[in-house]
Design a protein around this motif. Structure first.
Motif, PDB file in Angstrom:
ATOM      1  N   SER A 215     -10.447 -28.064 -24.120  1.00 35.54           N
ATOM      2  CA  SER A 215     -10.630 -27.363 -25.387  1.00 35.54           C
ATOM      3  C   SER A 215     -10.282 -25.890 -25.219  1.00 35.54           C
ATOM      4  O   SER A 215      -9.938 -25.437 -24.135  1.00 35.54           O
ATOM      5  CB  SER A 215     -12.087 -27.508 -25.863  1.00 35.54           C
ATOM      6  N   GLY A 216     -10.353 -25.160 -26.332  1.00 36.13           N
ATOM      7  CA  GLY A 216     -10.159 -23.730 -26.262  1.00 36.13           C
ATOM      8  C   GLY A 216      -9.020 -23.221 -27.121  1.00 36.13           C
ATOM      9  O   GLY A 216      -8.343 -23.968 -27.833  1.00 36.13           O
ATOM     10  N   GLU A 217      -8.813 -21.910 -27.057  1.00 35.40           N
ATOM     11  CA  GLU A 217      -7.814 -21.248 -27.886  1.00 35.40           C
ATOM     12  C   GLU A 217      -6.420 -21.815 -27.649  1.00 35.40           C
ATOM     13  O   GLU A 217      -5.653 -22.019 -28.597  1.00 35.40           O
ATOM     14  CB  GLU A 217      -7.828 -19.743 -27.588  1.00 35.40           C
ATOM     15  N   ASN A 218      -6.065 -22.076 -26.381  1.00 31.05           N
ATOM     16  CA  ASN A 218      -4.749 -22.634 -26.080  1.00 31.05           C
ATOM     17  C   ASN A 218      -4.542 -23.969 -26.785  1.00 31.05           C
ATOM     18  O   ASN A 218      -3.453 -24.273 -27.276  1.00 31.05           O
ATOM     19  CB  ASN A 218      -4.582 -22.821 -24.570  1.00 31.05           C
ATOM     20  N   PHE A 219      -5.594 -24.783 -26.799  1.00 26.46           N
ATOM     21  CA  PHE A 219      -5.522 -26.102 -27.407  1.00 26.46           C
ATOM     22  C   PHE A 219      -5.250 -25.974 -28.901  1.00 26.46           C
ATOM     23  O   PHE A 219      -4.409 -26.684 -29.462  1.00 26.46           O
ATOM     24  CB  PHE A 219      -6.844 -26.836 -27.170  1.00 26.46           C
ATOM     25  N   VAL A 220      -5.951 -25.064 -29.558  1.00 24.46           N
ATOM     26  CA  VAL A 220      -5.766 -24.877 -31.000  1.00 24.46           C
ATOM     27  C   VAL A 220      -4.369 -24.343 -31.299  1.00 24.46           C
ATOM     28  O   VAL A 220      -3.709 -24.781 -32.255  1.00 24.46           O
ATOM     29  CB  VAL A 220      -6.842 -23.932 -31.572  1.00 24.46           C
ATOM     30  N   ALA A 221      -3.886 -23.429 -30.471  1.00 22.36           N
ATOM     31  CA  ALA A 221      -2.555 -22.870 -30.679  1.00 22.36           C
ATOM     32  C   ALA A 221      -1.486 -23.946 -30.578  1.00 22.36           C
ATOM     33  O   ALA A 221      -0.548 -24.001 -31.391  1.00 22.36           O
ATOM     34  CB  ALA A 221      -2.292 -21.763 -29.661  1.00 22.36           C
ATOM     35  N   GLY A 222      -1.604 -24.831 -29.592  1.00 25.53           N
ATOM     36  CA  GLY A 222      -0.626 -25.899 -29.440  1.00 25.53           C
ATOM     37  C   GLY A 222      -0.599 -26.816 -30.643  1.00 25.53           C
ATOM     38  O   GLY A 222       0.469 -27.190 -31.157  1.00 25.53           O
ATOM     39  N   ASN A 223      -1.772 -27.183 -31.126  1.00 24.65           N
ATOM     40  CA  ASN A 223      -1.838 -28.059 -32.296  1.00 24.65           C
ATOM     41  C   ASN A 223      -1.282 -27.386 -33.545  1.00 24.65           C
ATOM     42  O   ASN A 223      -0.714 -28.044 -34.421  1.00 24.65           O
ATOM     43  CB  ASN A 223      -3.283 -28.500 -32.534  1.00 24.65           C
ATOM     44  N   LEU A 224      -1.445 -26.087 -33.618  1.00 23.62           N
ATOM     45  CA  LEU A 224      -0.908 -25.326 -34.742  1.00 23.62           C
ATOM     46  C   LEU A 224       0.613 -25.472 -34.812  1.00 23.62           C
ATOM     47  O   LEU A 224       1.190 -25.692 -35.892  1.00 23.62           O
ATOM     48  CB  LEU A 224      -1.292 -23.857 -34.567  1.00 23.62           C
ATOM     49  N   LEU A 225       1.279 -25.407 -33.663  1.00 23.55           N
ATOM     50  CA  LEU A 225       2.728 -25.520 -33.636  1.00 23.55           C
ATOM     51  C   LEU A 225       3.174 -26.956 -33.902  1.00 23.55           C
ATOM     52  O   LEU A 225       4.223 -27.193 -34.518  1.00 23.55           O
ATOM     53  CB  LEU A 225       3.265 -25.011 -32.292  1.00 23.55           C
ATOM     54  N   PHE A 226       2.378 -27.925 -33.450  1.00 25.21           N
ATOM     55  CA  PHE A 226       2.658 -29.318 -33.780  1.00 25.21           C
ATOM     56  C   PHE A 226       2.587 -29.527 -35.299  1.00 25.21           C
ATOM     57  O   PHE A 226       3.417 -30.235 -35.882  1.00 25.21           O
ATOM     58  CB  PHE A 226       1.647 -30.246 -33.099  1.00 25.21           C
ATOM     59  N   ASP A 227       1.576 -28.943 -35.931  1.00 24.37           N
ATOM     60  CA  ASP A 227       1.403 -29.144 -37.369  1.00 24.37           C
ATOM     61  C   ASP A 227       2.549 -28.525 -38.151  1.00 24.37           C
ATOM     62  O   ASP A 227       2.976 -29.071 -39.175  1.00 24.37           O
ATOM     63  CB  ASP A 227       0.060 -28.573 -37.823  1.00 24.37           C
ATOM     64  N   ASP A 249       1.209 -22.777 -22.049  1.00 24.30           N
ATOM     65  CA  ASP A 249       0.664 -23.115 -20.731  1.00 24.30           C
ATOM     66  C   ASP A 249       0.624 -21.918 -19.795  1.00 24.30           C
ATOM     67  O   ASP A 249      -0.100 -21.926 -18.804  1.00 24.30           O
ATOM     68  CB  ASP A 249       1.482 -24.242 -20.085  1.00 24.30           C
ATOM     69  N   HIS A 250       1.402 -20.885 -20.105  1.00 21.61           N
ATOM     70  CA  HIS A 250       1.432 -19.685 -19.270  1.00 21.61           C
ATOM     71  C   HIS A 250       0.428 -18.633 -19.733  1.00 21.61           C
ATOM     72  O   HIS A 250       0.374 -17.532 -19.186  1.00 21.61           O
ATOM     73  CB  HIS A 250       2.839 -19.091 -19.259  1.00 21.61           C
ATOM     74  N   GLY A 251      -0.367 -18.997 -20.755  1.00 17.90           N
ATOM     75  CA  GLY A 251      -1.362 -18.069 -21.271  1.00 17.90           C
ATOM     76  C   GLY A 251      -0.923 -17.464 -22.590  1.00 17.90           C
ATOM     77  O   GLY A 251       0.272 -17.286 -22.840  1.00 17.90           O
ATOM     78  N   ILE A 252      -1.890 -17.156 -23.423  1.00 12.56           N
ATOM     79  CA  ILE A 252      -1.593 -16.604 -24.739  1.00 12.56           C
ATOM     80  C   ILE A 252      -1.576 -15.080 -24.683  1.00 12.56           C
ATOM     81  O   ILE A 252      -2.550 -14.457 -24.266  1.00 12.56           O
ATOM     82  CB  ILE A 252      -2.633 -17.087 -25.774  1.00 12.56           C
ATOM     83  N   THR A 253      -0.453 -14.503 -25.091  1.00 13.60           N
ATOM     84  CA  THR A 253      -0.317 -13.057 -25.140  1.00 13.60           C
ATOM     85  C   THR A 253      -0.658 -12.562 -26.545  1.00 13.60           C
ATOM     86  O   THR A 253      -0.789 -13.353 -27.484  1.00 13.60           O
ATOM     87  CB  THR A 253       1.125 -12.653 -24.815  1.00 13.60           C
ATOM     88  N   GLU A 254      -0.787 -11.256 -26.697  1.00 14.57           N
ATOM     89  CA  GLU A 254      -1.040 -10.708 -28.020  1.00 14.57           C
ATOM     90  C   GLU A 254       0.144 -10.984 -28.956  1.00 14.57           C
ATOM     91  O   GLU A 254      -0.040 -11.264 -30.147  1.00 14.57           O
ATOM     92  CB  GLU A 254      -1.322  -9.213 -27.941  1.00 14.57           C
ATOM     93  N   ALA A 255       1.354 -10.932 -28.394  1.00 18.33           N
ATOM     94  CA  ALA A 255       2.524 -11.263 -29.217  1.00 18.33           C
ATOM     95  C   ALA A 255       2.459 -12.726 -29.649  1.00 18.33           C
ATOM     96  O   ALA A 255       2.826 -13.063 -30.784  1.00 18.33           O
ATOM     97  CB  ALA A 255       3.808 -11.001 -28.434  1.00 18.33           C
ATOM     98  N   GLY A 256       1.971 -13.583 -28.753  1.00 14.16           N
ATOM     99  CA  GLY A 256       1.804 -14.993 -29.099  1.00 14.16           C
ATOM    100  C   GLY A 256       0.795 -15.172 -30.203  1.00 14.16           C
ATOM    101  O   GLY A 256       1.009 -15.951 -31.145  1.00 14.16           O
ATOM    102  N   ARG A 257      -0.318 -14.457 -30.116  1.00 15.16           N
ATOM    103  CA  ARG A 257      -1.343 -14.569 -31.159  1.00 15.16           C
ATOM    104  C   ARG A 257      -0.803 -14.130 -32.508  1.00 15.16           C
ATOM    105  O   ARG A 257      -1.135 -14.715 -33.546  1.00 15.16           O
ATOM    106  CB  ARG A 257      -2.569 -13.747 -30.776  1.00 15.16           C
ATOM    107  N   GLU A 258       0.024 -13.096 -32.510  1.00 14.08           N
ATOM    108  CA  GLU A 258       0.612 -12.642 -33.767  1.00 14.08           C
ATOM    109  C   GLU A 258       1.530 -13.720 -34.350  1.00 14.08           C
ATOM    110  O   GLU A 258       1.553 -13.945 -35.567  1.00 14.08           O
ATOM    111  CB  GLU A 258       1.389 -11.342 -33.540  1.00 14.08           C
TER     112      GLU A 258
END
Length: 309
Positions: A215-227, A249-258
């Motif tokens: 679980s976690g932020e990475n998991f939610v981010a991945g599903n967001l892109l799938f959706d 998988d390499h970690g979420i950066t601030e640019a990634g969060r944006e």
């Protein structure tokens, strides 16, 4: 009576009422003759042709190893239908014995129901997000379901897996499986926004596995892109990886969060069709490429070249 598609722009209705490369029945379209029109009945038909690879215990059935490992690698509906018909060539409306069912994942239930609906001209799409109804502890389970257009009420959520009492009974559901409340299934964009604002704990979104919780932020981010992909009728296997999904998988950066914030803006709730199409088509990091990396849990990683749309 409100006329069909009255509340959907014609281009949106046409887009979601036609098949993708993944949902098309192809040479097996004749099997769809005699299917009911009612979405609830269609959901039950899809349910009775399949068993989830994690449902063996629920049904008291020992899943054959070869099917457990290989059926869910079948990414196109025409190939799923070929397997179903090979095991039992009865009409699709006849429930299959457990020995004859396709062994899939939530994605396969969602995509098959989506295929049934599109074939009848009903706008439908697969949605990736999180269901809270598989437990009572506030955990949101990674899941894929179907979203379809109702002429009177707009977009509704349907989970074909819940139409069998064997699965639904122990869950003590208080809603219709083809009209799921949006606070019981959160599409990934909505989940991401809740996590980003601090309204939800990212640790409560993921999967509960035999060896622990993923679980976690990475998991939610991945599903967001799938959706975002499924809103664009690219319906991947749950373990496909490409572009920005691989980058997580390499970690979420601030640019990634944006970037994920922008994706969430166009996919949360029922989504913004034009904005989601534009974002997906213009950004190669988000767009599902011709070749993806499949990280299949049983058969291991391999590159897969997809059919042309």
């Amino acid at each position: 009576m409100i006329s069909k598609h009255a509340q959907l722009p014609p281009d949106v209705a046409a887009f979601y009422a036609t098949h993708s490369a993944f949902s098309a029945p192809g040479a097996h379209a004749a099997l769809y003759a005699g299917l009911p029109a009612d979405p609830a009945r269609l959901a039950r038909v899809a349910r009775d042709l399949m068993i989830h690879r994690w449902e063996g215990g629920d049904f008291g059935y020992d899943l054959p190893r070869e099917r457990l490992h290989n059926d869910a690698e079948t990414r196109y509906v025409d190939d799923i239908l070929a397997i179903v018909a090979e095991r039992d060539d009865a009409p699709l409306t006849r429930p299959r014995a457990l020995d004859d069912r396709f062994v899939g994942t939530c994605r396969d239930f969602a995509l098959l129901l989506c295929s049934f609906l599109r074939h009848q001209g009903v706008p439908a799409r697969v949605r990736y997000g999180y269901a809270d109804y598989f437990g009572r502890d506030g955990f949101h389970y990674d899941h894929m379901i179907t979203e379809y257009w109702d002429e009177r009420r707009g977009w509704l959520l349907a989970d074909a897996q819940l139409t069998d009492p064997v699965i639904a009974g122990p869950l003590e559901l208080d809603f219709d499986p083809v009209d799921i409340p949006r606070d019981r299934f959160l599409v990934a964009g909505t989940a991401w926004r809740l996590v980003r604002t601090g309204a939800a704990d990212p640790g409560t979104f993921g999967l509960k596995l035999p060896d622990g919780i993923a679980s976690g932020e990475n998991f939610v981010a991945g599903n967001l892109l799938f959706d975002l992909a499924t809103l664009n009728k690219a319906e991947p296997l749950v373990w496909d990886v490409w572009g920005a999904i691989a980058d997580i998988d390499h970690g979420i950066t601030e640019a990634g969060r944006e970037l994920y914030d922008r994706v969430a803006k166009v996919t949360a709730g029922v989504g913004d069709f034009e904005a989601a199409r534009t974002m997906y088509l213009r950004d190669a990091r988000l767009r599902m490429p011709r070749t993806v990396l499949s990280l299949a849990p049983y058969n291991g990683p391999r590159e897969v070249t997809l059919r042309q749309p």
